[in-house]
Every structure is written in structure tokens, then in C-alpha cells.
Design an enzyme around this catalytic site. Structure first.
Site, mmCIF file in Angstrom:
data_model
loop_
_atom_site.group_PDB
_atom_site.id
_atom_site.type_symbol
_atom_site.label_atom_id
_atom_site.label_comp_id
_atom_site.label_asym_id
_atom_site.label_seq_id
_atom_site.Cartn_x
_atom_site.Cartn_y
_atom_site.Cartn_z
ATOM 1 N N ASN A 212 0.720 -1.187 -0.049
ATOM 2 C CA ASN A 212 -0.235 -0.052 0.230
ATOM 3 C C ASN A 212 0.730 1.462 -0.007
ATOM 4 O O ASN A 212 2.134 1.357 -0.266
ATOM 5 C CB ASN A 212 -0.849 -0.097 1.519
ATOM 6 C CG ASN A 212 0.008 -0.158 2.447
ATOM 7 O OD1 ASN A 212 0.949 1.175 2.490
ATOM 8 N ND2 ASN A 212 -0.660 -1.038 3.108
ATOM 9 N N ASP A 280 -5.004 -5.619 5.482
ATOM 10 C CA ASP A 280 -5.747 -5.978 5.726
ATOM 11 C C ASP A 280 -6.350 -7.530 5.883
ATOM 12 O O ASP A 280 -6.384 -8.373 6.073
ATOM 13 C CB ASP A 280 -7.935 -5.555 5.853
ATOM 14 C CG ASP A 280 -7.717 -3.984 6.240
ATOM 15 O OD1 ASP A 280 -7.180 -4.080 7.467
ATOM 16 O OD2 ASP A 280 -7.708 -3.503 5.895
ATOM 17 N N LYS A 290 7.477 -19.016 -9.034
ATOM 18 C CA LYS A 290 6.610 -17.811 -9.213
ATOM 19 C C LYS A 290 5.696 -18.508 -10.615
ATOM 20 O O LYS A 290 5.665 -19.558 -10.175
ATOM 21 C CB LYS A 290 7.951 -17.324 -10.751
ATOM 22 C CG LYS A 290 7.344 -16.011 -10.733
ATOM 23 C CD LYS A 290 8.505 -15.714 -12.283
ATOM 24 C CE LYS A 290 8.018 -14.476 -12.674
ATOM 25 N NZ LYS A 290 8.618 -13.851 -13.829
ATOM 26 N N PRO A 306 -4.125 -11.051 10.571
ATOM 27 C CA PRO A 306 -3.555 -10.791 12.324
ATOM 28 C C PRO A 306 -4.223 -8.674 12.487
ATOM 29 O O PRO A 306 -3.910 -8.496 11.673
ATOM 30 C CB PRO A 306 -2.788 -10.822 12.992
ATOM 31 C CG PRO A 306 -1.843 -11.213 12.048
ATOM 32 C CD PRO A 306 -2.964 -11.896 10.457
ATOM 33 N N ASP A 307 -5.213 -9.199 12.784
ATOM 34 C CA ASP A 307 -5.570 -7.415 13.708
ATOM 35 C C ASP A 307 -4.421 -7.158 15.215
ATOM 36 O O ASP A 307 -4.497 -7.631 16.197
ATOM 37 C CB ASP A 307 -6.464 -7.251 14.087
ATOM 38 C CG ASP A 307 -6.452 -5.079 13.975
ATOM 39 O OD1 ASP A 307 -6.013 -4.821 14.809
ATOM 40 O OD2 ASP A 307 -7.328 -5.007 13.663
ATOM 41 N N ILE A 308 -2.586 -6.420 14.301
ATOM 42 C CA ILE A 308 -2.396 -5.782 15.344
ATOM 43 C C ILE A 308 -1.834 -5.207 16.537
ATOM 44 O O ILE A 308 -2.064 -5.367 17.466
ATOM 45 C CB ILE A 308 -1.069 -6.052 14.847
ATOM 46 C CG1 ILE A 308 -0.156 -6.671 13.729
ATOM 47 C CG2 ILE A 308 0.405 -5.351 15.842
ATOM 48 C CD1 ILE A 308 0.194 -6.553 12.558
ATOM 49 N N PHE A 326 -3.879 4.582 15.293
ATOM 50 C CA PHE A 326 -4.827 5.221 14.029
ATOM 51 C C PHE A 326 -5.859 4.574 13.320
ATOM 52 O O PHE A 326 -6.457 3.672 12.908
ATOM 53 C CB PHE A 326 -3.331 5.450 12.955
ATOM 54 C CG PHE A 326 -2.311 6.422 13.372
ATOM 55 C CD1 PHE A 326 -1.303 6.118 14.105
ATOM 56 C CD2 PHE A 326 -2.801 7.563 12.488
ATOM 57 C CE1 PHE A 326 -0.647 7.244 15.112
ATOM 58 C CE2 PHE A 326 -1.281 8.969 12.737
ATOM 59 C CZ PHE A 326 -0.610 8.383 13.577
ATOM 60 N N LYS A 344 -11.771 -1.693 18.530
ATOM 61 C CA LYS A 344 -10.234 -2.625 18.946
ATOM 62 C C LYS A 344 -9.791 -2.967 19.946
ATOM 63 O O LYS A 344 -8.661 -3.176 20.688
ATOM 64 C CB LYS A 344 -9.214 -1.778 18.184
ATOM 65 C CG LYS A 344 -9.729 -0.955 16.428
ATOM 66 C CD LYS A 344 -8.282 -1.824 15.474
ATOM 67 C CE LYS A 344 -9.145 -1.823 13.816
ATOM 68 N NZ LYS A 344 -7.862 -2.286 13.723
HETATM 69 N N1 CTP Z 1 -3.905 -2.331 12.440
HETATM 70 C C1 CTP Z 1 -3.749 -3.706 12.584
HETATM 71 N N2 CTP Z 1 -3.085 -4.309 11.759
HETATM 72 C C2 CTP Z 1 -4.832 -5.024 11.424
HETATM 73 C C3 CTP Z 1 -5.021 -3.551 10.941
HETATM 74 C C4 CTP Z 1 -5.311 -2.372 11.626
HETATM 75 O O1 CTP Z 1 -2.705 -3.227 13.646
HETATM 76 N N3 CTP Z 1 -4.681 -5.858 10.787
HETATM 77 C C5 CTP Z 1 -3.598 -0.711 13.620
HETATM 78 C C6 CTP Z 1 -3.022 -0.029 12.385
HETATM 79 O O2 CTP Z 1 -2.174 0.020 12.736
HETATM 80 C C7 CTP Z 1 -3.931 1.447 13.262
HETATM 81 C C8 CTP Z 1 -6.014 0.921 12.785
HETATM 82 O O3 CTP Z 1 -5.316 -0.243 12.909
HETATM 83 O O4 CTP Z 1 -3.568 1.874 14.147
HETATM 84 C C9 CTP Z 1 -6.670 1.248 12.115
HETATM 85 O O5 CTP Z 1 -6.505 1.311 11.211
HETATM 86 P P1 CTP Z 1 -7.305 1.009 9.731
HETATM 87 O O6 CTP Z 1 -6.439 0.751 8.307
HETATM 88 O O7 CTP Z 1 -7.251 2.411 9.892
HETATM 89 O O8 CTP Z 1 -8.405 -0.361 10.189
HETATM 90 P P2 CTP Z 1 -8.950 -1.243 9.863
HETATM 91 O O9 CTP Z 1 -8.829 -1.863 11.294
HETATM 92 O O10 CTP Z 1 -8.352 -1.586 8.659
HETATM 93 O O11 CTP Z 1 -10.574 -1.278 9.712
HETATM 94 P P3 CTP Z 1 -11.187 -0.555 7.961
HETATM 95 O O12 CTP Z 1 -10.355 -1.070 7.181
HETATM 96 O O13 CTP Z 1 -12.559 -1.347 8.204
HETATM 97 O O14 CTP Z 1 -10.825 0.705 8.316
#
Ligand code: CTP
Length: 407
Positions: A212, A280, A290, A306-308, A326, A344
Site C-alpha cells: 500500500n 487487512d 513464481k 491478524p489485527d496487530i 490510527f 479495537k
Molecule cells: N491495524 C493493525 N493490524 C491490522 C490492521 C490495522 O494493527 N491488521 C492498525 C493500524 O496500524 C491502525 C489501526 O489498526 O493503527 C486502524 O487501521 P485502519 O486501516 O484504519 O483500520 P482497519 O482495522 O483496517 O479497519 P477498516 O479497514 O474497516 O477501516
């Protein structure tokens, strides 16, 4: 401001060593106490007698001198100073510093110090441009070593270019700046911080990945700002072009799963700031080989990463005291951010609008809203560095002072 300050001046080998004699005079005029270490190379250019006469102190030259060690051990020599200045700093001494050598008094004192170090490099223009010197300088700067010069101009070797030692008065000014920085309040001294930054790369196969637009500018600036307030910072970063912030432990990762692992390994911390743009989704069952262009384009099956932030905000006994996330949004910024705060389980959310045209991704400025359980604070548009400093101040204000910070 230099009155009463103790400078340990290391004079290494270089034709510019004669200008260090003037540096000693300028420092003495300002009330500094100047102790000097003269390396073997340095002594080829200036005599111990002139250094001793100008500094009005004994000159230290030999690591294995029984007299020197009994009068003033090399550890004391490096600790009983407010700052160590290496002028001139030769390519050789810079290499020793960057590689942790301790085979003479100068390198040993530099290795043993806990004080700010300022170097004034001087060398031939080609030497200064050499990748080995560039690497050594980058290493030292990543450890927080400060540098003044070199300047450009005619060099003693007859060539012209970058490599001239900074003028004695420039070095005096740099010493003042470094000492002023060292005297700044450090309300986060004794605190541990974790910061994530940059994008993550999610592999499709060994050569392709999903990424990204995150530049890492905001996250890296936050790591620096927390470090400047005295915190001991671990920065877990995805691939970026940002230099490693000085004095920060950087862990480089690529994927979200590696980022999570590195974050968990950094615990326990007092505060964690999640500025990374974590992907995500990742490709389910990324190919080991490849993917060839035969047949139809591959249908990539995605699976959730995983959502860190969420994992660490819910880490039980290991949860940092303050968890800051953020929220990158393109519409209904505040409402989405409020929902994220609750979902979160973090304490604060910094919400920013990343829709096209705001220039947030990759740009130098950011417009943030700090959302806490108590309300919303809309910050004016400012540079990412200024926003990082404001966040670090807010973090420091929200944590009770440590014993160390009071010292
Ligand atoms: N974040 C994280 N791990 C993930 C996704 C997000 O730690 N897998 C953290 C980002 O570093 C940020 C916060 O979660 O601090 C929000 O990230 P954002 O991309 O705005 O939100 P998402 O959780 O991806 O939700 P959405 O896609 O619904 O906006």
C-alpha cells in the site's frame, strides 16, 4: 552556556588537527574544561606539549599507561565529561567507532562512554564518498552520534570537494546544540515504547506482493519523538525509504504476520503506537514458486491478516498502559474512528483523512484528530514531525513520571 562544561576532545590523525588547537582556545575562552586524548595519528600533526599548554590539562595518549590509568582510568575519562568531541575524526577512527574496536585509548573511551558524542570528520573527498565511510557514518548516526561537517572546499591533499573539517566556531556551536539537546527534559526516561510504521508486503509468490502507499514518515517521526523525550523505543517497520531514527531499535519486517510476531516480542512496553498501514488481507496459500503466465490469470484467494493493534490492546497482563491506534478513513472520519476505538479496545485513536487529494499518504503534512474516551481534539494541519512531537508530549503528559525522569 558552555561555562563549566567538561569536554573530552579526541584529536585523531589529520592535517586539520592544527585547527583543534584553536578549538581548544575557543572552548577555554567560554569557560569549558577541556581534557584531550591525542591518538598516535593525531600526535603526528600536533604535539602533546601544545595541546597540554592550550588545554592547561594533562594530555592522555596511551591506553596501557600505568600512570595515566592510575591517575584517571579510561572509563572515568569518558564518563567525567559532559560531551565527547572527536575533531578531527579520521576515516580510521570513524571505522573503529562503527565497529566497536577498543585497541587504543580514543576508541576505548568512545566505546565506554554514556555521554553525547559529536564528530567533526575530515578526509579526502573520495574517501568521504566511499561506501565504507558512508556505511560507517550511517551506523554511527543511527546510534545517535552527532556530526558537524565536513564542509566543501580546497582540501589539503590538493583536491577539491567535501572533506574539510568544520571551522572551530562551527564545532563550538554544534557542541552548544548537542548539550542543549541533552539538557532537554526527558519525561519518558525509563519508559519503553513500541511503534509500528510503514506498509506491510503480503506475498503472492516469491517475486510479487500486495502493498500500500504508506511511506512510514509518520510512524518513524513518532519513534523519533518518543526517543527524544527519553523513551527506549522499538520501531517495527515494514519496507520504507525512511532512514532508521537515531537511537531507536529498528526491527524490519515485511508481512503483517511478521509484524505481529515482532510486536509481541517487544512486549512489555508502557506505550504502543500503531502507525503502520497493515494489509487487512493476505493471499491464502501464497505460491512457493513464481506463478507462470500460462493459462488464465490466477484467482487470488484472500484471507484476513491478524489485527496487530487489537491483539496487543487485548494482551491481558501484557497490555501496554497506553495503546494508540490510527484510523485511516476516506469518509465520515470521526464516526468511523470512534467506532474503531471501541472495536479495537485501544485508548486513543488518531484519525486522519486519507482520501485522494489530501496528500496524507507519502506527504509531509497531516491533519489529525485525537479521539479519546473523553472527547475529540482536532489538531491543525502540521508537518508529520510536528504531529509526532505533539503526540509524544500528550503521551508523556498522560503517563505518571518515572523516577528516572525526575533525575
Ligand atoms: N491495524 C493493525 N493490524 C491490522 C490492521 C490495522 O494493527 N491488521 C492498525 C493500524 O496500524 C491502525 C489501526 O489498526 O493503527 C486502524 O487501521 P485502519 O486501516 O484504519 O483500520 P482497519 O482495522 O483496517 O479497519 P477498516 O479497514 O474497516 O477501516
Amino acid at each position: 552556556m558552555l561555562d563549566g562544561k567538561r569536554v573530552l576532545l579526541i584529536i585523531a590523525g589529520g592535517i586539520a588537527a592544527y585547527r583543534s588547537l584553536e578549538l581548544i582556545r575557543r572552548l577555554r575562552e567560554r569557560g569549558c574544561r577541556v581534557r584531550c586524548v591525542l591518538t598516535r595519528g593525531g600526535a603526528q600533526f600536533v604535539t602533546p606539549l601544545s595541546v597540554a599548554a592550550l588545554s592547561e590539562e594533562k594530555v592522555y595518549q596511551d591506553l596501557f599507561s600505568l600512570t595515566d590509568e592510575s591517575e584517571m582510568g579510561h572509563i572515568r575519562l569518558s564518563r567525567e565529561a559532559d560531551i565527547i568531541v572527536v575533531a578531527p575524526a579520521s576515516a580510521d577512527l570513524i571505522a573503529k567507532m562503527a565497529n566497536g574496536h577498543a585497541d587504543d585509548l580514543a576508541s576505548t573511551a568512545l566505546l565506554a562512554t554514556d555521554k553525547p558524542v559529536l564528530i567533526a570528520p575530515t578526509m579526502n573527498v573520495q574517501m568521504w564518498a566511499h561506501p565504507a565511510v558512508r556505511r560507517n557514518i550511517a551506523t554511527l548516526e543511527s546510534w545517535g552520534v552527532q556530526r558537524v561537517g565536513p564542509g566543501s572546499g580546497a582540501l589539503a591533499c590538493g583536491e577539491t570537494g567535501s572533506g574539510r573539517m568544520a571551522e572551530p566556531m562551527e564545532i563550538v556551536t554544534a557542541i552548544e546544540t548537542v548539550l542543549a539537546q541533552a539538557m532537554r527534559p526527558r519525561p519518558l526516561a525509563g519508559r519503553r515504547a513500541l511503534v509500528t510504521s510503514g506498509p506491510t508486503w503480503e506475498p503472492i509468490d516469491p517475486v510479487r506482493f500486495i502493498a500500500n502507499r504508506s511511506s512510514g514518515k509518520q510512524g518513524h517521526a513518532i519513534a523519533s519523538a518518543l526517543q527524544a523525550l527519553g523513551a527506549s523505543v522499538t520501531l517495527v517497520s515494514g519496507p520504507t525509504n525512511q532512514p532508521d531514527p537515531a537511537g531507536v531499535a529498528v526491527v524490519n519486517i515485511e508481512s503483517a504476520r511478521e509484524m505481529l510476531e515482532a510486536c509481541l516480542a517487544a512486549l512489555p512496553v508502557d506505550v504502543a503506537v500503531f502507525a503502520a498501514a497493515v494489509a487487512d488481507w493476505r493471499v491464502d496459500g501464497a505460491s512457493d514458486q513464481k506463478i507462470k503466465k500460462t493459462g488464465a490469470p490466477p484467482a487470488l484467494q484472500m484471507t484476513e491478516n491478524p489485527d496487530i493493534l487489537k491483539t496487543i490492546a487485548n494482551a491481558g497482563a501484557n497490555r501496554p498502559r497506553l495503546v494508540v491506534g490510527f484510523a485511516a478513513e476516506t469518509e465520515s472520519v470521526e464516526a468511523h474512528a470512534q467506532a474503531k476505538l471501541a472495536r479495537k479496545g485501544c485508548d486513543w485513536i488518531l484519525a486522519n483523512d486519507v482520501s485522494t487529494g489530501t496528500g496524507t499518504f507519502g506527504g509531509d503534512a497531516n491533519t489529525l484528530r485525537l479521539i479519546t474516551h473523553d472527547g475529540v481534539d482536532a489538531w491543525p494541519t502540521m508537518t508529520k514531525v510536528a504531529a509526532a512531537a505533539r503526540l509524544a508530549d500528550a503521551i508523556a503528559a498522560s503517563l505518571p513520571p518515572t523516577l528516572k525522569a525526575a533525575q
